[in-house]
Enzyme design. Structure first.
Site, PDB file in Angstrom:
ATOM      1  N   ASN A  14      30.243  62.033  81.811  1.00 55.03           N
ATOM      2  CA  ASN A  14      28.943  61.269  81.878  1.00 55.03           C
ATOM      3  C   ASN A  14      29.064  59.780  81.760  1.00 55.03           C
ATOM      4  OD1 ASN A  14      26.435  63.359  81.654  1.00 55.03           O
ATOM      5  ND2 ASN A  14      28.019  64.137  80.444  1.00 55.03           N
ATOM      6  N   HIS A 104      22.048  65.868  74.845  1.00 57.56           N
ATOM      7  CA  HIS A 104      22.641  67.028  74.246  1.00 57.56           C
ATOM      8  C   HIS A 104      22.466  68.072  75.189  1.00 57.56           C
ATOM      9  CE1 HIS A 104      23.227  69.691  70.863  1.00 57.56           C
ATOM     10  NE2 HIS A 104      22.446  70.471  71.115  1.00 57.56           N
ATOM     11  N   ASP A 145      19.943  64.901  66.056  1.00 60.15           N
ATOM     12  CA  ASP A 145      19.438  65.781  66.955  1.00 60.15           C
ATOM     13  C   ASP A 145      17.953  65.784  67.023  1.00 60.15           C
ATOM     14  OD1 ASP A 145      21.651  66.161  68.283  1.00 60.15           O
ATOM     15  OD2 ASP A 145      21.907  67.934  67.619  1.00 60.15           O
ATOM     16  N   GLU A 174      23.240  67.056  83.646  1.00 59.10           N
ATOM     17  CA  GLU A 174      23.310  65.801  82.785  1.00 59.10           C
ATOM     18  C   GLU A 174      23.838  64.680  83.826  1.00 59.10           C
ATOM     19  OE1 GLU A 174      24.704  67.362  78.706  1.00 59.10           O
ATOM     20  OE2 GLU A 174      26.656  66.844  79.861  1.00 59.10           O
TER      21      GLU A 174
HETATM   22  C1  GAR Z   1      28.137  66.501  77.235  1.00 55.18           C
HETATM   23  O1  GAR Z   1      27.880  67.897  77.698  1.00 55.18           O
HETATM   24  C2  GAR Z   1      27.015  65.985  76.014  1.00 55.18           C
HETATM   25  O2  GAR Z   1      25.808  66.724  76.377  1.00 55.18           O
HETATM   26  C3  GAR Z   1      27.786  66.685  74.907  1.00 55.18           C
HETATM   27  O3  GAR Z   1      29.097  66.406  75.110  1.00 55.18           O
HETATM   28  C4  GAR Z   1      29.443  66.306  76.522  1.00 55.18           C
HETATM   29  C5  GAR Z   1      30.279  65.200  76.904  1.00 55.18           C
HETATM   30  O4  GAR Z   1      30.938  65.653  78.013  1.00 55.18           O
HETATM   31  N1  GAR Z   1      27.196  66.102  73.747  1.00 55.18           N
HETATM   32  C6  GAR Z   1      26.907  66.823  72.711  1.00 55.18           C
HETATM   33  O5  GAR Z   1      27.179  68.195  72.723  1.00 55.18           O
HETATM   34  C7  GAR Z   1      26.278  66.303  71.514  1.00 55.18           C
HETATM   35  N2  GAR Z   1      25.880  67.002  70.565  1.00 55.18           N
HETATM   36  P1  GAR Z   1      31.539  64.449  78.889  1.00 55.18           P
HETATM   37  O6  GAR Z   1      32.722  63.668  77.986  1.00 55.18           O
HETATM   38  O7  GAR Z   1      32.331  64.968  79.965  1.00 55.18           O
HETATM   39  O8  GAR Z   1      30.572  63.311  79.473  1.00 55.18           O
END
Ligand code: GAR
Length: 190
Positions: A14, A104, A145, A174
């Site tokens: 992200n 999230h 959250d 996302e």
């Molecule tokens: C994402 O899916 C985000 O929604 C989640 O961590 C991932 C990070 O992915 N966050 C949570 O679960 C927060 N409670 P990335 O490192 O590939 O961006």
């Protein structure tokens, strides 16, 4: 131009999308990357992209003054959490009221709270045989959250989906929405 700091602990996909969007549109600048994991893919990706990296260790998070100083010094308008797996200290939340956003990987208030991150979320969605899931982009306050929801998007869950299939679909959502929702929210800020 408005400035953001991106906080992450994992792969940082992200964060990369956010950085690409910022550079392509010129709508904001990623001025700082913050991590608690020097060995994370996120850390190496940000360094490779020439973004200044700030590392917090656990002790540092409970004594956040230096990080706070860096954020203020850099005139950060918004803190963007992108898979940052440490609780943000209340002092930081107080110093950035309405200026911390999180993503999230589920439809809050469902599947939120402590321990609900990454695959744990998708596994819980699958076990509950939900017909749909999605993403929630929300403001961060002292309650895990539970801050104001800025945006949600939905995807169907198929009966034969495993957690990885759900995760892949959610991750696409996302990448598609987070960078733009950040830009829109920044426009709301004074
Ligand atoms: C994402 O899916 C985000 O929604 C989640 O961590 C991932 C990070 O992915 N966050 C949570 O679960 C927060 N409670 P990335 O490192 O590939 O961006």
């Amino acid at each position: 131009m408005k400035k953001i700091a991106v906080f992450a602990s994992g792969t940082g996909t992200n964060a990369v999308k956010i950085l690409e969007y910022a550079r392509q549109t010129g709508s904001y600048e990623v001025s700082l990357a913050v991590t608690n994991r020097t060995d994370s893919v996120f850390a190496s990706r940000m360094l490779a992209e020439g973004v200044k990296l700030y590392v917090v260790n656990n002790a540092f998070l409970s004594c956040e003054k230096p990080l706070l100083e860096v954020l203020l010094e850099k005139d950060i308008d918004l803190i963007v959490l992108a898979g940052f797996l440490r609780k943000i200290p209340d002092e930081l939340i107080e110093a950035f009221p309405g200026r911390i956003v999180n993503i999230h990987p589920a439809l809050l208030p469902k599947y939120g709270g402590k321990g609900m991150y990454g695959m744990h979320v998708h596994e819980a969605v699958r076990t509950a045989q939900e017909a749909e899931t999605g993403i929630t982009i929300h403001l961060v306050n002292e309650e895990y959250d539970k801050g104001r929801v800025l945006f949600q998007a939905f995807v169907p869950v198929q009966t034969d989906d495993d957690a990885a299939a759900i995760a892949a679909r959610v991750q696409k959502l996302e990448w598609e929405h987070y960078p733009r929702v950040i830009a829109e929210y920044l426009q709301e800020l004074p």
